[in-house]
Scaffold this motif. Sequence first.
Motif, PDB file in Angstrom:
ATOM      1  N   UNK A   1      52.826   2.020  -7.597  1.00 19.88           N
ATOM      2  CA  UNK A   1      53.947   2.263  -6.695  1.00 19.88           C
ATOM      3  C   UNK A   1      54.595   0.955  -6.232  1.00 19.88           C
ATOM      4  N   UNK A   2      53.739  -0.027  -5.903  1.00 20.35           N
ATOM      5  CA  UNK A   2      54.236  -1.340  -5.491  1.00 20.35           C
ATOM      6  C   UNK A   2      55.067  -1.984  -6.599  1.00 20.35           C
ATOM      7  N   UNK A   3      54.560  -1.916  -7.828  1.00 19.85           N
ATOM      8  CA  UNK A   3      55.276  -2.505  -8.960  1.00 19.85           C
ATOM      9  C   UNK A   3      56.635  -1.843  -9.110  1.00 19.85           C
ATOM     10  N   UNK A   4      56.627  -0.522  -9.038  1.00 18.09           N
ATOM     11  CA  UNK A   4      57.869   0.192  -9.305  1.00 18.09           C
ATOM     12  C   UNK A   4      58.871  -0.041  -8.168  1.00 18.09           C
ATOM     13  N   UNK A   5      58.361  -0.267  -6.950  1.00 18.22           N
ATOM     14  CA  UNK A   5      59.242  -0.573  -5.816  1.00 18.22           C
ATOM     15  C   UNK A   5      59.818  -1.991  -5.938  1.00 18.22           C
ATOM     16  N   UNK A   6      58.969  -2.929  -6.355  1.00 16.21           N
ATOM     17  CA  UNK A   6      59.430  -4.322  -6.413  1.00 16.21           C
ATOM     18  C   UNK A   6      60.239  -4.611  -7.673  1.00 16.21           C
ATOM     19  N   UNK A   7      59.997  -3.828  -8.733  1.00 13.19           N
ATOM     20  CA  UNK A   7      60.741  -4.021  -9.981  1.00 13.19           C
ATOM     21  C   UNK A   7      61.402  -2.694 -10.347  1.00 13.19           C
ATOM     22  N   UNK A   8      62.456  -2.336  -9.620  1.00 10.68           N
ATOM     23  CA  UNK A   8      63.012  -0.982  -9.771  1.00 10.68           C
ATOM     24  C   UNK A   8      63.634  -0.716 -11.141  1.00 10.68           C
ATOM     25  N   UNK A   9      63.883  -1.768 -11.920  1.00 13.29           N
ATOM     26  CA  UNK A   9      64.462  -1.526 -13.242  1.00 13.29           C
ATOM     27  C   UNK A   9      63.440  -1.007 -14.248  1.00 13.29           C
ATOM     28  N   UNK A  10      62.161  -1.155 -13.932  1.00 12.88           N
ATOM     29  CA  UNK A  10      61.131  -0.660 -14.855  1.00 12.88           C
ATOM     30  C   UNK A  10      61.120   0.862 -14.858  1.00 12.88           C
ATOM     31  N   UNK A  11      61.101   1.456 -16.055  1.00 18.92           N
ATOM     32  CA  UNK A  11      60.920   2.901 -16.165  1.00 18.92           C
ATOM     33  C   UNK A  11      59.428   3.204 -16.109  1.00 18.92           C
ATOM     34  N   UNK A  12      59.048   4.428 -15.742  1.00 20.88           N
ATOM     35  CA  UNK A  12      57.606   4.735 -15.632  1.00 20.88           C
ATOM     36  C   UNK A  12      56.808   4.337 -16.875  1.00 20.88           C
ATOM     37  N   UNK A  13      57.389   4.504 -18.045  1.00 19.84           N
ATOM     38  CA  UNK A  13      56.669   4.191 -19.277  1.00 19.84           C
ATOM     39  C   UNK A  13      56.405   2.691 -19.444  1.00 19.84           C
TER      40      UNK A  13
ATOM     41  N   UNK B   1      52.682  -1.032 -27.302  1.00 17.64           N
ATOM     42  CA  UNK B   1      53.944  -1.629 -27.745  1.00 17.64           C
ATOM     43  C   UNK B   1      54.070  -1.538 -29.270  1.00 17.64           C
ATOM     44  N   UNK B   2      52.965  -1.749 -29.999  1.00 13.88           N
ATOM     45  CA  UNK B   2      53.007  -1.647 -31.468  1.00 13.88           C
ATOM     46  C   UNK B   2      53.408  -0.246 -31.906  1.00 13.88           C
ATOM     47  N   UNK B   3      53.055   0.759 -31.085  1.00 13.44           N
ATOM     48  CA  UNK B   3      53.415   2.120 -31.468  1.00 13.44           C
ATOM     49  C   UNK B   3      54.907   2.383 -31.248  1.00 13.44           C
ATOM     50  N   UNK B   4      55.552   1.545 -30.412  1.00 15.31           N
ATOM     51  CA  UNK B   4      57.017   1.618 -30.255  1.00 15.31           C
ATOM     52  C   UNK B   4      57.700   0.786 -31.335  1.00 15.31           C
TER      53      UNK B   4
ATOM     54  N   UNK C   1      49.954   7.175 -27.435  1.00 15.76           N
ATOM     55  CA  UNK C   1      50.759   6.197 -26.698  1.00 15.76           C
ATOM     56  C   UNK C   1      52.205   6.671 -26.588  1.00 15.76           C
ATOM     57  N   UNK C   2      52.771   6.465 -25.431  1.00 18.77           N
ATOM     58  CA  UNK C   2      54.164   6.835 -25.164  1.00 18.77           C
ATOM     59  C   UNK C   2      54.433   8.344 -25.291  1.00 18.77           C
ATOM     60  N   UNK C   3      53.375   9.116 -25.026  1.00 15.92           N
ATOM     61  CA  UNK C   3      53.526  10.581 -24.952  1.00 15.92           C
ATOM     62  C   UNK C   3      52.923  11.015 -23.612  1.00 15.92           C
ATOM     63  N   UNK C   4      53.130  12.253 -23.203  1.00  9.17           N
ATOM     64  CA  UNK C   4      52.530  12.737 -21.948  1.00  9.17           C
ATOM     65  C   UNK C   4      51.005  12.696 -21.961  1.00  9.17           C
ATOM     66  N   UNK C   5      50.402  12.532 -23.145  1.00 10.06           N
ATOM     67  CA  UNK C   5      48.932  12.510 -23.212  1.00 10.06           C
ATOM     68  C   UNK C   5      48.324  11.135 -22.960  1.00 10.06           C
ATOM     69  N   UNK C   6      49.184  10.116 -22.909  1.00 12.64           N
ATOM     70  CA  UNK C   6      48.667   8.744 -22.796  1.00 12.64           C
ATOM     71  C   UNK C   6      47.782   8.567 -21.559  1.00 12.64           C
TER      72      UNK C   6
END
Lengths: 362, 362
Positions: A67-79, A101-104, A232-237
Amino acid sequence: MNKNNYCVIMAGGIGSRFWPMSRNAKPKQFIDILGSGQTLIQQTYNRFTDICPEENIFVVTSDSYVELVSKQLPKLKPNQILAEPQRRNTAPCIAYAAFKIASINPDANLIVAPSDHVITQERVFHDVILKGLKFTAEQNRLLTIGIQPSRPDTGYGYIQFMPEENSQANPILKVKTFTEKPNLEMAKSFLKSGDFLWNAGIFVWNAKSILNAIKEFQPDIYSLFDEGQQKYNTPEEDAFIQRIYALCTNISIDYGVMEKAKNVYTLSTDFGWSDLGTWKSLYEHLPHDAHENAILGDQVMIENTNNCIIHISKDKLALIQGMENFIIVDTENVLLICRKDDEQQVRNMVNEVKIKKGEKYT
Amino acid sequence: MNKNNYCVIMAGGIGSRFWPMSRNAKPKQFIDILGSGQTLIQQTYNRFTDICPEENIFVVTSDSYVELVSKQLPKLKPNQILAEPQRRNTAPCIAYAAFKIASINPDANLIVAPSDHVITQERVFHDVILKGLKFTAEQNRLLTIGIQPSRPDTGYGYIQFMPEENSQANPILKVKTFTEKPNLEMAKSFLKSGDFLWNAGIFVWNAKSILNAIKEFQPDIYSLFDEGQQKYNTPEEDAFIQRIYALCTNISIDYGVMEKAKNVYTLSTDFGWSDLGTWKSLYEHLPHDAHENAILGDQVMIENTNNCIIHISKDKLALIQGMENFIIVDTENVLLICRKDDEQQVRNMVNEVKIKKGEKYT
């Protein structure tokens, strides 16, 4: 901007050195410890925005700091925020990020950097990192950034490079050995030899290279993360990470991979780096008044006070008289007053606090 | 208990010496500055409960402290709390109390005492006050308590008595002169002469005697209060005091009456008295740990710290290391750290606070 450039910011530390400024609930990387208007993680993030596309910047942190990360770096998406369910040192953290990242993008070329260091020469940093990325983009090489040491600091790890290769024209050198924090005598001899650099803990490599190295030197960690290829990068991650993370060996990437691998290089540089690992190093990076005090706080009045670090909450008035070489930190529920030269004694007291006083104060 | 015995506790002070422990909103007399479980005014009140009937104890205070007084001394009825609309020093305060009490009981015999002093030998105090009351009950005499000085303190006023009368058998002596705070040389010569006592600011007299003396030496003050003869202890008292108080001369009873009157006596005694006028005197009255620290606070951890006064709010954790001879006071919105030996420098800083920072911090 090269779309294969990725950045991984490691932000799971608890920063206990700077207690009570840094707290379990809000460690060092999430506070504006330098009084610059930005927290350390915000400074770190901003250092990468002209190296990678914004969507290629990832942060690995404890699940309690998401939560702190997402508040301080609001441009980051949850993923882009990777949550560690347990603290397992840097090897599992880096394996997780590299797999994801390799899977992206299988051609991803990564910088891995701590979130709580200070770098004063950002343009030099920028050029160095781009040079590093070029060096690792197409080759199976592991690169670690080495800082030209200015003093025999016993608080840092050292990298010894192959001396024959050292030249101004070629700042990228093959690594001979890594050395943990040396004693003072050893540190002095390192400096004298000229073959040693400070290990900044900043790495550059492509995803394939680091995954190969992890597979070779930490096969258990590799196979745990390898199981999740389809997740990775799916709801199961999340559920997958929750399940396997506790099973990972608790080991640093330096000790677990870098010291063992043969394809390790260091880029020798100097961009005004500090890991802010001690009050002294923090003091050096803070602006000083005419009496060499580093003061953070809106309402601090001093008299006959020199060479102190003073950190007082906003709105609190402090009158400080007759102090020399002290650390004074006042937070909502903790006051610390101690000599700058007695860090070890202070650390012992802080450990006692942790044992005796519990969560409320740590 | 003699029903003619009355007590007047003066509690209008703002205790600025002990800022930030003592604040405008809650000065020294209303705080448990000694950590004894009782505030100074509560200790003062309790010292008189076996000298006067409870209904004969009166408190004079600023109107802004009436609520605090009534909360801390719940046995006082509203009529026993005298509210001063302005600060006018002790002469108007004592005139008001004397007029009001005389209108209840013309034979009243009064003790007048500050609310913020410390007295360690309460049984001696008790006997001394009863002796004083006996001395003034039927006679036109003004008695001030004199403390046998133990050191050439330059923070106290001194009383010189008629030397020929000094004897163990007769501790009540005629006063020759009053002297304001002397310099050190003078204080030393006072002690050497043996004819001087500390002026404790505790008075004994019957209501008629002090009213006569005020009439003679402060006729303006007398006539202002005399106008209200029909109003004391009626619903009209408040409005009357509101109207006349600002018109009173701002003058102390010592300077305005005692130094001028001819029927002034002093009772020479020693009951462990201090006006707690300096941090040093407070330090002396606080319990000390093995390192000579006087610590108030539930969660104070010290290391290598000696001869300090440390006052930390409840629930706040303080780690204090490497301090010698300091005053450390932490309140909700103020932190004070200063050398015990530099009180004057601190007082200057506090004055600066008052000018620059305003009410919030004073």
